[in-house]
Design an enzyme around this catalytic site. Sequence first.
Site, PDB file in Angstrom:
ATOM      1  N   ARG A  32     -43.236  31.064  22.255  1.00 20.64           N
ATOM      2  CA  ARG A  32     -42.490  31.920  23.197  1.00 20.64           C
ATOM      3  C   ARG A  32     -42.871  31.639  24.642  1.00 20.64           C
ATOM      4  O   ARG A  32     -43.319  32.520  25.347  1.00 20.64           O
ATOM      5  CB  ARG A  32     -42.855  33.393  22.947  1.00 20.64           C
ATOM      6  CG  ARG A  32     -42.258  34.065  21.791  1.00 20.64           C
ATOM      7  CD  ARG A  32     -42.429  35.603  21.885  1.00 20.64           C
ATOM      8  NE  ARG A  32     -43.653  36.108  22.450  1.00 20.64           N
ATOM      9  CZ  ARG A  32     -44.727  36.471  21.749  1.00 20.64           C
ATOM     10  NH1 ARG A  32     -44.736  36.422  20.450  1.00 20.64           N
ATOM     11  NH2 ARG A  32     -45.803  36.913  22.378  1.00 20.64           N
ATOM     12  N   HIS A  57     -48.927  39.614  21.303  1.00 22.42           N
ATOM     13  CA  HIS A  57     -48.945  39.017  22.647  1.00 22.42           C
ATOM     14  C   HIS A  57     -50.390  38.915  23.136  1.00 22.42           C
ATOM     15  O   HIS A  57     -51.172  39.851  22.964  1.00 22.42           O
ATOM     16  CB  HIS A  57     -48.116  39.891  23.590  1.00 22.42           C
ATOM     17  CG  HIS A  57     -47.782  39.242  24.896  1.00 22.42           C
ATOM     18  ND1 HIS A  57     -47.318  37.950  24.997  1.00 22.42           N
ATOM     19  CD2 HIS A  57     -47.834  39.720  26.171  1.00 22.42           C
ATOM     20  CE1 HIS A  57     -47.100  37.658  26.281  1.00 22.42           C
ATOM     21  NE2 HIS A  57     -47.411  38.719  27.002  1.00 22.42           N
ATOM     22  N   ARG A  79     -50.677  47.262  25.017  1.00 26.38           N
ATOM     23  CA  ARG A  79     -49.409  47.597  25.658  1.00 26.38           C
ATOM     24  C   ARG A  79     -48.525  48.093  24.523  1.00 26.38           C
ATOM     25  O   ARG A  79     -48.906  49.018  23.823  1.00 26.38           O
ATOM     26  CB  ARG A  79     -48.873  46.337  26.365  1.00 26.38           C
ATOM     27  CG  ARG A  79     -47.898  46.589  27.464  1.00 26.38           C
ATOM     28  CD  ARG A  79     -47.558  45.337  28.264  1.00 26.38           C
ATOM     29  NE  ARG A  79     -46.908  44.278  27.495  1.00 26.38           N
ATOM     30  CZ  ARG A  79     -46.482  43.118  27.999  1.00 26.38           C
ATOM     31  NH1 ARG A  79     -46.663  42.854  29.276  1.00 26.38           N
ATOM     32  NH2 ARG A  79     -45.897  42.227  27.251  1.00 26.38           N
ATOM     33  N   LYS A 137     -36.266  36.542  30.411  1.00 24.04           N
ATOM     34  CA  LYS A 137     -36.263  37.873  31.040  1.00 24.04           C
ATOM     35  C   LYS A 137     -36.333  37.720  32.564  1.00 24.04           C
ATOM     36  O   LYS A 137     -36.664  36.641  33.078  1.00 24.04           O
ATOM     37  CB  LYS A 137     -37.449  38.686  30.520  1.00 24.04           C
ATOM     38  CG  LYS A 137     -38.815  38.110  30.898  1.00 24.04           C
ATOM     39  CD  LYS A 137     -39.945  38.787  30.131  1.00 24.04           C
ATOM     40  CE  LYS A 137     -41.289  38.177  30.507  1.00 24.04           C
ATOM     41  NZ  LYS A 137     -42.367  38.585  29.603  1.00 24.04           N
ATOM     42  N   CYS A 170     -41.235  39.036  58.873  1.00 23.50           N
ATOM     43  CA  CYS A 170     -40.286  40.135  59.071  1.00 23.50           C
ATOM     44  C   CYS A 170     -39.331  40.210  57.870  1.00 23.50           C
ATOM     45  O   CYS A 170     -39.432  39.429  56.939  1.00 23.50           O
ATOM     46  CB  CYS A 170     -39.483  39.915  60.342  1.00 23.50           C
ATOM     47  SG  CYS A 170     -40.487  39.556  61.792  1.00 23.50           S
ATOM     48  N   MET A 171     -38.410  41.159  57.919  1.00 26.34           N
ATOM     49  CA  MET A 171     -37.493  41.334  56.800  1.00 26.34           C
ATOM     50  C   MET A 171     -36.625  40.091  56.579  1.00 26.34           C
ATOM     51  O   MET A 171     -36.448  39.637  55.445  1.00 26.34           O
ATOM     52  CB  MET A 171     -36.599  42.554  57.050  1.00 26.34           C
ATOM     53  CG  MET A 171     -35.721  42.916  55.871  1.00 26.34           C
ATOM     54  SD  MET A 171     -34.656  44.331  56.187  1.00 26.34           S
ATOM     55  CE  MET A 171     -35.810  45.684  56.192  1.00 26.34           C
ATOM     56  N   ASP A 172     -36.109  39.521  57.668  1.00 25.04           N
ATOM     57  CA  ASP A 172     -35.149  38.427  57.537  1.00 25.04           C
ATOM     58  C   ASP A 172     -35.576  37.138  58.212  1.00 25.04           C
ATOM     59  O   ASP A 172     -34.827  36.160  58.199  1.00 25.04           O
ATOM     60  CB  ASP A 172     -33.805  38.856  58.164  1.00 25.04           C
ATOM     61  CG  ASP A 172     -33.390  40.233  57.704  1.00 25.04           C
ATOM     62  OD1 ASP A 172     -33.383  40.448  56.480  1.00 25.04           O
ATOM     63  OD2 ASP A 172     -33.121  41.097  58.554  1.00 25.04           O
ATOM     64  N   TYR A 225     -44.009  41.502  64.901  1.00 26.49           N
ATOM     65  CA  TYR A 225     -44.438  42.891  64.772  1.00 26.49           C
ATOM     66  C   TYR A 225     -45.963  42.999  64.745  1.00 26.49           C
ATOM     67  O   TYR A 225     -46.638  42.186  64.112  1.00 26.49           O
ATOM     68  CB  TYR A 225     -43.926  43.483  63.458  1.00 26.49           C
ATOM     69  CG  TYR A 225     -42.432  43.756  63.422  1.00 26.49           C
ATOM     70  CD1 TYR A 225     -41.848  44.664  64.290  1.00 26.49           C
ATOM     71  CD2 TYR A 225     -41.632  43.114  62.488  1.00 26.49           C
ATOM     72  CE1 TYR A 225     -40.479  44.926  64.220  1.00 26.49           C
ATOM     73  CE2 TYR A 225     -40.278  43.367  62.415  1.00 26.49           C
ATOM     74  CZ  TYR A 225     -39.706  44.276  63.286  1.00 26.49           C
ATOM     75  OH  TYR A 225     -38.370  44.533  63.224  1.00 26.49           O
TER      76      TYR A 225
HETATM   77  C1  LIG Z   1     -43.134  37.487  29.174  1.00 23.39           C
HETATM   78  C2  LIG Z   1     -43.529  37.312  27.776  1.00 23.39           C
HETATM   79  C3  LIG Z   1     -43.742  36.029  27.252  1.00 23.39           C
HETATM   80  C4  LIG Z   1     -43.750  34.783  28.103  1.00 23.39           C
HETATM   81  O1  LIG Z   1     -44.952  34.736  28.841  1.00 23.39           O
HETATM   82  P1  LIG Z   1     -45.307  33.421  29.681  1.00 23.39           P
HETATM   83  O2  LIG Z   1     -46.694  33.654  30.147  1.00 23.39           O
HETATM   84  O3  LIG Z   1     -44.334  33.385  30.818  1.00 23.39           O
HETATM   85  O4  LIG Z   1     -45.153  32.282  28.772  1.00 23.39           O
HETATM   86  C5  LIG Z   1     -43.981  35.912  25.895  1.00 23.39           C
HETATM   87  N1  LIG Z   1     -44.044  37.006  25.102  1.00 23.39           N
HETATM   88  C6  LIG Z   1     -43.884  38.269  25.584  1.00 23.39           C
HETATM   89  C7  LIG Z   1     -43.985  39.420  24.653  1.00 23.39           C
HETATM   90  C8  LIG Z   1     -43.632  38.456  26.933  1.00 23.39           C
HETATM   91  O5  LIG Z   1     -43.483  39.697  27.412  1.00 23.39           O
END
Ligand SMILES: *Cc1c(COP(=O)(O)O)cnc(C)c1O
Length: 378
Positions: A234, A174, A140, A42, A322-324, A275
Amino acid sequence: MNKSDDLQKRTWAEISLGNIRHNYEVIRNSLPGKCRFLGVVKADAYGHGALRVSRLLQECGADYLAVSCLDEAMELRNGGISMPILILGHTPYEYTDILINNNITQTVTCLAKAEEYSAAAVASGKTLRVHIKVDTGMSRLGFLCDGSLAEDGIDNIAAACTLPGLEHEGIYTHFAVSDEPGEENRAYTLRQFSLFTHVISVLESRFGITFAIRHCANSGAVVNYPEMALDMVRPGFLLYGYGDSSGRIGLKPCMRFMTTVSTIKYYEPGTCVSYGRRFVTERRTRMGILAVGYADGLPRAASGKCSFWTPFGETRQCGSICMDMCMCDLTDVYNAQVGTEVELFGENCDIFSLSDAAGTIPYELLCSVTKRVPRIYK
Ligand SMILES: *Cc1c(COP(=O)(O)O)cnc(C)c1O
């Protein structure tokens, strides 16, 4: 490097596909024999480039990929990725056909959504593959199966799994603190895990519902709770070589965020820099102006609080970012010249020192490296 990047040589992110492959193999070899590997890609693979990383993982023999939303999944499908992809977040039911036609697995987080997906799948005469998400304490997404809601939660999952048009391939949860030390965090994680396995066993004993892929281990759990691997792990962060224990288990960071010295100026003592005049030189200062700013992903919150690596020694960042551009003191780094490469984080400059300075976590820095920054693959 392609030609234009080579000519410009301003700011870039060097991505080591070799290190990603290495990390994949180290993690894979640490898993029980039949455990599957899902690579979390992701947020453009935590800034490393989702398509490139996914191609590599597909070639390495990973089993699954996970993304956050349909757009991310379609980027991979359109780029030729054929392996299974799980969407971790919400997809409106109007897109059920697109999910099915592109062989994308959708997370189901409550009964109402399961009913919507089911109706849409039945209407088109097809089947949507889903993974059930259980909320065991992250609070969540997911079916709440805790406390007074335990029975309802399990009943709702059972109802979702028996709807027509849905194939319940997997179930997952999770963890909130699997990467944090301390007894309380350990107890919390163990409690989440036992609630998860309890839900699975009740679904089986009471309803005869089973799942081919049960998974819960994010990066923290892969390292700290190997006994929780179940049918699939995961990891995201860990795959990219980060985390407190990543060095200990031989993983390597995969991104070097690089810039160059664009100009060098000499300032008399008492000169205000950048700045807000937040930095004033105390001595005659040889100041480097770096070609990187917050529009590239260098966090402004780290202004005046961070140091960077150069081949000739460390340089302290001075004044507001700064920005850049931003400024850094090269008085004692006398071999640094216009064009000298500077590492903001990576192999030599630990990402944690920059994230601490910015008051954030490395995850946020990785996915904040902006589109303007070319990714250079090695
Ligand atoms: C982002 C995410 C992960 C991976 O988490 P890490 O801490 O980067 O290993 C695994 N499962 C779910 C549901 C996530 O949202």
